[in-house]
Scaffold this motif. Structure first.
Motif, PDB file in Angstrom:
ATOM      1  N   VAL B   4       0.838  -1.212   0.071  1.00 41.18           N
ATOM      2  CA  VAL B   4       0.045  -0.094   0.029  1.00 41.18           C
ATOM      3  C   VAL B   4       0.845   1.384  -0.024  1.00 41.18           C
ATOM      4  O   VAL B   4       1.888   1.390   0.933  1.00 41.18           O
ATOM      5  CB  VAL B   4      -0.958   0.067   1.324  1.00 41.18           C
ATOM      6  CG1 VAL B   4      -1.875   1.283   1.161  1.00 41.18           C
ATOM      7  CG2 VAL B   4      -1.721  -1.177   1.286  1.00 41.18           C
ATOM      8  N   GLN B  25      -2.809   0.295  -4.192  1.00 43.01           N
ATOM      9  CA  GLN B  25      -2.180  -0.831  -3.824  1.00 43.01           C
ATOM     10  C   GLN B  25      -1.886  -1.918  -4.873  1.00 43.01           C
ATOM     11  O   GLN B  25      -2.804  -1.869  -6.086  1.00 43.01           O
ATOM     12  CB  GLN B  25      -3.199  -1.643  -2.814  1.00 43.01           C
ATOM     13  CG  GLN B  25      -4.885  -1.778  -3.257  1.00 43.01           C
ATOM     14  CD  GLN B  25      -5.387  -2.939  -3.447  1.00 43.01           C
ATOM     15  OE1 GLN B  25      -4.656  -4.041  -3.520  1.00 43.01           O
ATOM     16  NE2 GLN B  25      -6.639  -2.892  -3.710  1.00 43.01           N
ATOM     17  N   HIS B  29      -6.527  -6.455  -3.659  1.00 41.68           N
ATOM     18  CA  HIS B  29      -7.668  -6.439  -2.628  1.00 41.68           C
ATOM     19  C   HIS B  29      -8.841  -5.723  -2.780  1.00 41.68           C
ATOM     20  O   HIS B  29      -8.688  -4.386  -3.198  1.00 41.68           O
ATOM     21  CB  HIS B  29      -6.913  -6.097  -1.143  1.00 41.68           C
ATOM     22  CG  HIS B  29      -5.983  -7.062  -0.694  1.00 41.68           C
ATOM     23  ND1 HIS B  29      -5.058  -6.726   0.257  1.00 41.68           N
ATOM     24  CD2 HIS B  29      -5.635  -8.194  -1.006  1.00 41.68           C
ATOM     25  CE1 HIS B  29      -4.204  -7.739   0.426  1.00 41.68           C
ATOM     26  NE2 HIS B  29      -4.479  -8.606  -0.329  1.00 41.68           N
ATOM     27  N   TYR B  31     -11.372  -4.806  -0.598  1.00 35.80           N
ATOM     28  CA  TYR B  31     -11.314  -3.577   0.592  1.00 35.80           C
ATOM     29  C   TYR B  31     -10.417  -2.945   0.887  1.00 35.80           C
ATOM     30  O   TYR B  31      -9.373  -3.387   0.879  1.00 35.80           O
ATOM     31  CB  TYR B  31     -11.746  -4.486   1.998  1.00 35.80           C
ATOM     32  CG  TYR B  31     -13.055  -5.516   2.034  1.00 35.80           C
ATOM     33  CD1 TYR B  31     -12.630  -7.163   1.907  1.00 35.80           C
ATOM     34  CD2 TYR B  31     -13.971  -5.215   2.094  1.00 35.80           C
ATOM     35  CE1 TYR B  31     -13.900  -7.917   2.068  1.00 35.80           C
ATOM     36  CE2 TYR B  31     -15.374  -5.924   2.015  1.00 35.80           C
ATOM     37  CZ  TYR B  31     -15.073  -7.249   2.301  1.00 35.80           C
ATOM     38  OH  TYR B  31     -16.110  -8.093   2.138  1.00 35.80           O
ATOM     39  N   MET B  32     -10.895  -1.691   0.811  1.00 33.41           N
ATOM     40  CA  MET B  32      -9.795  -0.736   1.285  1.00 33.41           C
ATOM     41  C   MET B  32     -10.572   0.525   1.992  1.00 33.41           C
ATOM     42  O   MET B  32     -11.550   0.634   2.151  1.00 33.41           O
ATOM     43  CB  MET B  32      -9.476   0.082  -0.134  1.00 33.41           C
ATOM     44  CG  MET B  32      -8.674  -0.652  -1.203  1.00 33.41           C
ATOM     45  SD  MET B  32      -7.870   0.386  -2.465  1.00 33.41           S
ATOM     46  CE  MET B  32      -6.423   0.897  -1.582  1.00 33.41           C
ATOM     47  N   TYR B  48     -14.603   3.642   3.493  1.00 31.99           N
ATOM     48  CA  TYR B  48     -14.183   2.388   3.225  1.00 31.99           C
ATOM     49  C   TYR B  48     -14.805   1.993   1.899  1.00 31.99           C
ATOM     50  O   TYR B  48     -15.778   2.523   1.429  1.00 31.99           O
ATOM     51  CB  TYR B  48     -14.563   1.305   3.949  1.00 31.99           C
ATOM     52  CG  TYR B  48     -15.934   0.989   4.217  1.00 31.99           C
ATOM     53  CD1 TYR B  48     -16.655   1.810   5.246  1.00 31.99           C
ATOM     54  CD2 TYR B  48     -16.476  -0.042   3.785  1.00 31.99           C
ATOM     55  CE1 TYR B  48     -18.027   1.304   5.605  1.00 31.99           C
ATOM     56  CE2 TYR B  48     -17.803  -0.572   4.108  1.00 31.99           C
ATOM     57  CZ  TYR B  48     -18.642   0.089   4.925  1.00 31.99           C
ATOM     58  OH  TYR B  48     -19.760  -0.011   5.178  1.00 31.99           O
ATOM     59  N   ARG B  68     -13.805   5.326  -6.015  1.00 27.78           N
ATOM     60  CA  ARG B  68     -12.893   4.127  -6.229  1.00 27.78           C
ATOM     61  C   ARG B  68     -13.192   3.632  -7.777  1.00 27.78           C
ATOM     62  O   ARG B  68     -14.041   2.710  -8.089  1.00 27.78           O
ATOM     63  CB  ARG B  68     -13.467   2.977  -5.338  1.00 27.78           C
ATOM     64  CG  ARG B  68     -12.755   1.646  -5.228  1.00 27.78           C
ATOM     65  CD  ARG B  68     -11.568   1.617  -4.265  1.00 27.78           C
ATOM     66  NE  ARG B  68     -10.551   0.263  -4.634  1.00 27.78           N
ATOM     67  CZ  ARG B  68     -11.086  -0.789  -3.968  1.00 27.78           C
ATOM     68  NH1 ARG B  68     -11.988  -0.737  -3.126  1.00 27.78           N
ATOM     69  NH2 ARG B  68     -10.232  -1.649  -3.904  1.00 27.78           N
ATOM     70  N   THR B  71      -9.691  -0.995  -8.903  1.00 26.41           N
ATOM     71  CA  THR B  71      -9.279  -1.759  -7.595  1.00 26.41           C
ATOM     72  C   THR B  71      -8.066  -1.202  -6.882  1.00 26.41           C
ATOM     73  O   THR B  71      -8.055  -1.262  -5.833  1.00 26.41           O
ATOM     74  CB  THR B  71      -9.064  -3.254  -8.035  1.00 26.41           C
ATOM     75  OG1 THR B  71     -10.382  -3.888  -8.740  1.00 26.41           O
ATOM     76  CG2 THR B  71      -8.692  -4.055  -6.698  1.00 26.41           C
ATOM     77  N   CYS B  91      -4.157   4.824   4.684  1.00 26.13           N
ATOM     78  CA  CYS B  91      -4.864   3.864   3.923  1.00 26.13           C
ATOM     79  C   CYS B  91      -4.609   2.685   4.110  1.00 26.13           C
ATOM     80  O   CYS B  91      -3.570   2.117   4.759  1.00 26.13           O
ATOM     81  CB  CYS B  91      -4.403   4.379   2.589  1.00 26.13           C
ATOM     82  SG  CYS B  91      -5.273   3.360   0.986  1.00 26.13           S
ATOM     83  N   THR B  93      -5.640  -1.878   3.375  1.00 32.86           N
ATOM     84  CA  THR B  93      -6.378  -2.978   2.485  1.00 32.86           C
ATOM     85  C   THR B  93      -6.660  -4.025   3.578  1.00 32.86           C
ATOM     86  O   THR B  93      -5.879  -3.938   4.428  1.00 32.86           O
ATOM     87  CB  THR B  93      -5.679  -3.313   1.146  1.00 32.86           C
ATOM     88  OG1 THR B  93      -4.600  -4.059   1.821  1.00 32.86           O
ATOM     89  CG2 THR B  93      -5.173  -2.231   0.612  1.00 32.86           C
TER      90      THR B  93
END
Lengths: 114, 109
Positions: B4, B25, B29, B31-32, B48, B68, B71, B91, B93
């Motif tokens: 990240v 990232q 992933h 989820y961030m 998020y 977002r 990804t 930040c 993930t």
């Protein structure tokens, strides 16, 4: 509601003595639990994690934590403190992995005296 | 493997200015997260995202916006900076554990 309580904002130990950092959580579901360490002006590094396998979890740098469901606790321990352990430690709960949220305790600052 | 990456590391803003904190990232992933860290308060969730095109508010979203589109990237926007936004921003993930960037230290004067 899910929450994490770190019972001590500051812990001071002498080098070579045991470390105990206390964490209690509340969660409606079986949580995942983590301990992260943050050295001054640095990011957060994972020490260890509990994800419903063995209740005694071993992490990096000699740290370990025990998940006690009956006490809703996840205390972090180390048998012998080292000067390099001085840092801030965060207990973190992820109550629902499908949502992926992470809830942080307010942190415990560990000081190690020579 | 960079993990990240956050930029910038430090920034001073004047009240009312705007800026974007960048986060990227390379771990694929879904989820961030964006957190802010204030002394003695732990980390509080700002926004998020559970995947590209999906964002949601966290505990302290006021004064911030996110997007977002991919990804990899999850920028955080401050439109009208206020002194209360002086903080360290992280930040992260999430997969089986959370991975954090090195943080952005923001001062609003």
């Amino acid at each position: 509601a899910q929450s994490v309580t770190q019972l001590d904002s500051h812990v001071s130990v002498s080098e070579g003595t045991p470390v105990l950092l206390r964490c209690n959580y509340s969660s409606s579901y079986s949580p995942s639990l983590f301990w992260y360490v943050q050295h001054p002006n640095k990011g957060l590094q994972l020490l260890l994690k509990y994800t419903s396998a063995a209740t005694l979890v071993k992490g990096i740098n000699g740290f370990e934590a025990e998940f006690k469901k009956s006490e809703t606790s996840f205390h972090l321990t180390k048998p012998s403190a080292h000067m390099s352990d001085a840092a801030e430690y965060f207990c973190v709960v992820s109550p629902e992995r499908s949502q992926g949220n992470l809830i942080f305790g307010k942190g415990t600052k560990l000081s190690v005296k020579p | 493997n960079a993990g990240v990456t956050q930029t910038p590391k430090f920034r001073i803003l004047k009240i009312g200015q705007s800026m974007t904190l960048q986060c990227t990232q390379d771990m694929n992933h879904n989820y961030m997260y964006w957190y802010r860290q204030d002394p003695g308060m732990g980390l509080k969730l700002i926004y998020y995202s559970v995947g590209a095109g999906i964002t949601d508010k966290g505990e302290v979203p006021n004064g911030y916006n996110v997007s977002r589109s991919t990804t990899e990237d999850f920028p955080l926007r401050l439109e009208l900076a206020a002194p209360s936004q002086t903080s360290v921003y992280f930040c992260a993930t999430l997969s089986t554990e959370a991975f954090f960037g090195q943080g952005t230290r923001l001062t609003v004067v």
